[in-house]
Design an enzyme around this catalytic site. Sequence first.
Site, mmCIF file in Angstrom:
data_model
loop_
_atom_site.group_PDB
_atom_site.id
_atom_site.type_symbol
_atom_site.label_atom_id
_atom_site.label_comp_id
_atom_site.label_asym_id
_atom_site.label_seq_id
_atom_site.Cartn_x
_atom_site.Cartn_y
_atom_site.Cartn_z
ATOM 1 N N HIS A 139 -34.660 29.727 58.821
ATOM 2 C CA HIS A 139 -35.738 30.208 57.685
ATOM 3 C C HIS A 139 -36.751 31.166 58.698
ATOM 4 C CE1 HIS A 139 -34.675 29.763 53.447
ATOM 5 N NE2 HIS A 139 -34.614 28.320 53.527
ATOM 6 N N GLN B 115 -40.578 31.101 52.605
ATOM 7 C CA GLN B 115 -40.228 30.880 51.252
ATOM 8 C C GLN B 115 -41.411 31.024 50.499
ATOM 9 O OE1 GLN B 115 -37.862 27.231 52.320
ATOM 10 N NE2 GLN B 115 -36.641 27.993 50.671
ATOM 11 N N HIS C 189 -31.827 23.836 59.024
ATOM 12 C CA HIS C 189 -32.003 24.809 57.718
ATOM 13 C C HIS C 189 -33.361 25.541 57.775
ATOM 14 C CE1 HIS C 189 -31.179 25.820 53.504
ATOM 15 N NE2 HIS C 189 -32.533 26.106 53.412
ATOM 16 N N GLU C 190 -34.466 24.646 58.015
ATOM 17 C CA GLU C 190 -35.745 25.232 57.958
ATOM 18 C C GLU C 190 -35.964 26.293 59.185
ATOM 19 O OE1 GLU C 190 -36.862 25.240 55.201
ATOM 20 O OE2 GLU C 190 -35.779 23.551 54.579
ATOM 21 N N LEU D 136 -33.958 25.956 48.135
ATOM 22 C CA LEU D 136 -34.979 26.142 47.288
ATOM 23 C C LEU D 136 -34.918 27.838 46.869
ATOM 24 C CD1 LEU D 136 -37.808 23.814 47.792
ATOM 25 C CD2 LEU D 136 -36.162 23.552 46.137
HETATM 26 NI NI NI Z 1 -33.847 27.086 52.337
#
Ligand code: NI
Length: 168
Positions: free
Chosen positions: A137, A51, A133-134, A92
Site C-alpha cells: 500500500h 487507506q 500487503h501493507e 479493506l
Molecule cells: Ni489493503
Amino acid sequence: MAVLKIIKFGDAKLRKKTAEITDVNREIVLLVMDMFETMYAAPGVGLAAPQVGVSKKLCVIDVSPEKNRKLVLINPVIIKKEIKAANEEGCLSFPGIYEDVMRFEEITVKFLDIRGQLNEVHATGLLAKAIQHEVDHLNARLLIDHLPDWKRKNIEKDIRRKIRAGKW
Ligand code: NI
C-alpha cells in the site's frame, strides 16, 4: 480517538506516492491511534495510511485473535524474503473481494517504531503476509496488481459498474 473513513479502490489517493516520515511526532502518534481504532472497527488485520487518505509511509497491523499485538511500521522496508506461497487475501479497500496472492512465508522488515527508533522484526505466516500487503500500500501497489491481467481487468470493470450504480 476516532474511526476514520477507509478509502476504497477507485480513489486516486490509493495510487499516490507516499512520503517518508522524518519525525515521529504527536501528530503521527494520534494518527496511529486513530488507525488502530479504524482497523479494529472495520474489522481488519492491517491498515495503511493511504487507506485513510494520508500519503505517508506508515501502517498498523494486528493479526492476533485477541487484538492485543499492535505493530506500528514507519518507513518499513522488507530486507529479507523467503519461500513463496499462494494464499487467499482481502483488503479493506476492496470490500467483498478475496483472491489468491503469492507472498513470501518468511520476511524480515526494518522500520521505525512508534518511539522513532530503528527496529527489525522477523515474521512468518499471516503476520508476514499482512506486512507485505501493507508495505505494498505504501508503494501504491494494490491487491489486484498481483493478479493475472484478465482477472484484474474483470474486477476493475465490476467495481466501476458498482461505482456508477452507487454501490461501492
Ligand atoms: Ni489493503
